[in-house]
Write a protein that holds these residues in place. Structure first.
Motif, mmCIF file in Angstrom:
data_model
loop_
_atom_site.group_PDB
_atom_site.id
_atom_site.type_symbol
_atom_site.label_atom_id
_atom_site.label_comp_id
_atom_site.label_asym_id
_atom_site.label_seq_id
_atom_site.Cartn_x
_atom_site.Cartn_y
_atom_site.Cartn_z
ATOM 1 N N ALA A 60 1.062 -1.142 0.230
ATOM 2 C CA ALA A 60 -0.144 0.020 0.082
ATOM 3 C C ALA A 60 0.877 1.251 -0.140
ATOM 4 N N GLU A 61 0.305 2.370 -0.628
ATOM 5 C CA GLU A 61 1.114 3.680 -0.647
ATOM 6 C C GLU A 61 1.618 4.008 0.798
ATOM 7 N N SER A 62 0.578 3.847 1.638
ATOM 8 C CA SER A 62 0.864 4.412 3.091
ATOM 9 C C SER A 62 1.999 3.643 3.565
ATOM 10 N N VAL A 63 2.504 2.557 3.306
ATOM 11 C CA VAL A 63 3.346 1.839 3.848
ATOM 12 C C VAL A 63 4.799 1.582 3.056
ATOM 13 N N GLU A 64 4.670 2.077 1.711
ATOM 14 C CA GLU A 64 5.680 1.846 1.130
ATOM 15 C C GLU A 64 7.053 2.458 1.447
ATOM 16 N N GLY A 65 8.009 1.566 1.619
ATOM 17 C CA GLY A 65 9.355 2.357 2.155
ATOM 18 C C GLY A 65 9.697 2.044 3.381
#
Length: 123
Positions: A60-65
């Protein structure tokens, strides 16, 4: 396949935590695995997934990285390493399994679910 999550706990913002999901009753290597989370009053949302073949991952974009999903087929276990945790990451974290499927973000795309493990991030 039966799934049991573990490792959830209370951590401070900026900290790290790893949660695990142990599978039994099936051939683990045949399942794509997903991590979802559900905060109070909110819908269950996709966090990360790893494919059964080739181990391709999706986030998910919110947890990427910040989050990393991995699997150990010899131990029938999937992991979610969470770094730089934020208060908005607070939720019950669920793992899910999909037989020989592509990783999907849809809740309905998974065949089996665990009971969840609580992750609380304090500010």
């Amino acid at each position: 396949v039966q799934l049991v999550e573990s490792g959830g706990e209370l951590v401070q913002a900026g900290g790290s935590l790893s949660v695990s999901c142990a599978a039994s009753g099936g051939t683990f290597s045949d399942y794509s695995m997903g991590w979802f989370r559900q905060a109070p009053g909110k819908e269950r949302e996709f966090v990360a997934g790893i494919r059964w073949s080739g181990f391709r991952t999706s986030y998910a974009e919110s947890v990427e990285g910040r989050f990393t999903i991995s699997r150990d087929n010899a131990k029938n276990t999937v992991y979610l390493q969470m770094n730089n945790l934020k208060p908005e990451d607070t939720a019950v974290y669920f793992c899910a399994a999909e037989f020989r499927g592509a990783v999907t973000t849809r809740v309905s795309g998974y065949d089996s679910w665990g009971q969840g493990t609580q992750v609380t991030v304090s500010s």
